[in-house]
Design a protein around this motif. Structure first.
Motif, mmCIF file in Angstrom:
data_model
loop_
_atom_site.group_PDB
_atom_site.id
_atom_site.type_symbol
_atom_site.label_atom_id
_atom_site.label_comp_id
_atom_site.label_asym_id
_atom_site.label_seq_id
_atom_site.Cartn_x
_atom_site.Cartn_y
_atom_site.Cartn_z
ATOM 1 N N THR A 54 0.848 -1.193 0.000
ATOM 2 C CA THR A 54 0.000 0.000 0.000
ATOM 3 C C THR A 54 0.885 1.245 0.000
ATOM 4 O O THR A 54 1.738 1.384 0.871
ATOM 5 C CB THR A 54 -0.909 0.002 1.247
ATOM 6 O OG1 THR A 54 -1.633 -1.232 1.268
ATOM 7 C CG2 THR A 54 -1.885 1.154 1.213
ATOM 8 N N PRO A 55 0.702 2.129 -0.963
ATOM 9 C CA PRO A 55 1.572 3.313 -1.047
ATOM 10 C C PRO A 55 1.288 4.351 0.032
ATOM 11 O O PRO A 55 0.143 4.543 0.435
ATOM 12 C CB PRO A 55 1.263 3.882 -2.429
ATOM 13 C CG PRO A 55 -0.078 3.359 -2.784
ATOM 14 C CD PRO A 55 -0.247 2.057 -2.071
ATOM 15 N N PHE A 56 2.353 5.010 0.461
ATOM 16 C CA PHE A 56 2.222 6.123 1.392
ATOM 17 C C PHE A 56 1.908 7.422 0.658
ATOM 18 O O PHE A 56 1.132 8.229 1.132
ATOM 19 C CB PHE A 56 3.514 6.317 2.199
ATOM 20 C CG PHE A 56 3.711 5.273 3.253
ATOM 21 C CD1 PHE A 56 2.974 5.307 4.423
ATOM 22 C CD2 PHE A 56 4.624 4.250 3.074
ATOM 23 C CE1 PHE A 56 3.146 4.338 5.403
ATOM 24 C CE2 PHE A 56 4.803 3.286 4.040
ATOM 25 C CZ PHE A 56 4.070 3.324 5.208
ATOM 26 N N GLY A 60 -3.631 7.566 -6.436
ATOM 27 C CA GLY A 60 -4.366 6.806 -7.433
ATOM 28 C C GLY A 60 -3.986 5.344 -7.570
ATOM 29 O O GLY A 60 -4.448 4.673 -8.481
ATOM 30 N N ILE A 61 -3.176 4.816 -6.657
ATOM 31 C CA ILE A 61 -2.741 3.416 -6.719
ATOM 32 C C ILE A 61 -3.125 2.723 -5.419
ATOM 33 O O ILE A 61 -2.947 3.274 -4.339
ATOM 34 C CB ILE A 61 -1.208 3.303 -6.931
ATOM 35 C CG1 ILE A 61 -0.779 3.977 -8.235
ATOM 36 C CG2 ILE A 61 -0.741 1.851 -6.880
ATOM 37 C CD1 ILE A 61 -1.266 3.297 -9.502
ATOM 38 N N ALA A 62 -3.636 1.487 -5.533
ATOM 39 C CA ALA A 62 -4.015 0.687 -4.371
ATOM 40 C C ALA A 62 -3.403 -0.702 -4.490
ATOM 41 O O ALA A 62 -2.963 -1.120 -5.571
ATOM 42 C CB ALA A 62 -5.539 0.590 -4.265
ATOM 43 N N ILE A 67 -0.289 -2.167 -13.065
ATOM 44 C CA ILE A 67 0.373 -0.996 -13.641
ATOM 45 C C ILE A 67 1.318 -1.438 -14.739
ATOM 46 O O ILE A 67 1.716 -2.602 -14.807
ATOM 47 C CB ILE A 67 1.155 -0.200 -12.568
ATOM 48 C CG1 ILE A 67 2.228 -1.089 -11.928
ATOM 49 C CG2 ILE A 67 0.206 0.372 -11.518
ATOM 50 C CD1 ILE A 67 3.213 -0.349 -11.038
ATOM 51 N N ARG A 68 1.656 -0.517 -15.605
ATOM 52 C CA ARG A 68 2.673 -0.766 -16.629
ATOM 53 C C ARG A 68 3.943 -0.045 -16.201
ATOM 54 O O ARG A 68 3.888 1.073 -15.670
ATOM 55 C CB ARG A 68 2.203 -0.265 -17.983
ATOM 56 C CG ARG A 68 1.057 -1.096 -18.530
ATOM 57 C CD ARG A 68 0.654 -0.677 -19.937
ATOM 58 N NE ARG A 68 -0.573 -1.341 -20.305
ATOM 59 C CZ ARG A 68 -1.797 -0.926 -19.982
ATOM 60 N NH1 ARG A 68 -1.959 0.170 -19.294
ATOM 61 N NH2 ARG A 68 -2.859 -1.597 -20.343
ATOM 62 N N VAL A 69 5.071 -0.702 -16.436
ATOM 63 C CA VAL A 69 6.362 -0.142 -16.062
ATOM 64 C C VAL A 69 7.283 -0.120 -17.274
ATOM 65 O O VAL A 69 7.014 -0.778 -18.280
ATOM 66 C CB VAL A 69 7.022 -0.960 -14.922
ATOM 67 C CG1 VAL A 69 6.160 -0.951 -13.668
ATOM 68 C CG2 VAL A 69 7.323 -2.393 -15.358
ATOM 69 N N HIS A 89 -9.432 -2.768 -4.468
ATOM 70 C CA HIS A 89 -8.939 -2.239 -3.194
ATOM 71 C C HIS A 89 -8.918 -0.718 -3.279
ATOM 72 O O HIS A 89 -8.864 -0.144 -4.352
ATOM 73 C CB HIS A 89 -7.508 -2.730 -2.921
ATOM 74 C CG HIS A 89 -7.412 -4.172 -2.571
ATOM 75 N ND1 HIS A 89 -7.055 -4.599 -1.318
ATOM 76 C CD2 HIS A 89 -7.610 -5.290 -3.316
ATOM 77 C CE1 HIS A 89 -7.044 -5.917 -1.295
ATOM 78 N NE2 HIS A 89 -7.378 -6.363 -2.495
ATOM 79 N N SER A 90 -8.926 -0.071 -2.106
ATOM 80 C CA SER A 90 -8.785 1.382 -2.018
ATOM 81 C C SER A 90 -7.640 1.710 -1.070
ATOM 82 O O SER A 90 -7.282 0.897 -0.216
ATOM 83 C CB SER A 90 -10.077 2.023 -1.498
ATOM 84 O OG SER A 90 -11.119 1.872 -2.442
#
Length: 170
Positions: A54-56, A60-62, A67-69, A89-90
């Protein structure tokens, strides 16, 4: 003692990779970092990664989102290129404004079925709200805590499912 050179693996046994997300400043002092690196696992699609934490700070990411890298050879790392699809997920961020509240707030999240990552460096919780949790039941007590001056929260990535739960109660 030497460090292991083995790459970490996810719960499913897949190799994990760090993905760099370059962050734009929202204000002069936020976010407090210019890059956040998240763990992800490869999918069957070339250069597609499933986020497994989970990003700090990344908006917009959960957890579980695809995702594309792209490989950045100069930086020698994978870099976020674009969002592919949501997981259901949120992600919300919680900053404590009063001391000694963390344990009670964490207990409320635990009881609701949420998990979180924390960092004492920023007095911040990055909360994962899985699709099995009704966000319309979580949001009111968060809003109440905000109104009482206990904490501030930011809805960083609210899934279509959770958005519809909140909208259906409005």
């Amino acid at each position: 003692m030497s460090e292991s050179s083995e790459r970490p693996v996810s719960a499913s046994g897949a190799d994990l990779f760090k993905v760099a997300f370059d962050l734009e400043a929202e204000r002069e002092d936020w976010p407090p970092v210019s890059v956040e690196r998240l763990w992800g696992e490869k999918t069957e699609v070339r250069f597609e990664i499933r986020v497994v934490n989970t990003p700090f700070f990344v908006p917009g990411i959960a957890y579980g989102d695809l995702i594309r890298v792209r490989p950045d050879n100069e930086r020698r790392e994978l870099v976020f290129e674009s969002f592919a699809s949501e997981s259901g997920h949120s992600t919300i961020r919680v900053v404590f404004l009063r001391r000694n509240l963390r344990e009670s707030v964490e207990n409320q999240f635990r009881d609701a079925g949420c998990s979180w990552e924390t960092t004492s460096r920023f007095n911040l919780l990055a909360v994962d709200i899985p699709p099995t949790v009704n966000y319309a039941e979580v949001r009111p007590w968060l809003a109440q805590r905000r109104e009482s001056g206990d904490l501030e929260f930011q809805e960083s990535a609210i899934s279509t499912l959770h958005r519809s739960q909140v909208n259906s109660t409005s």
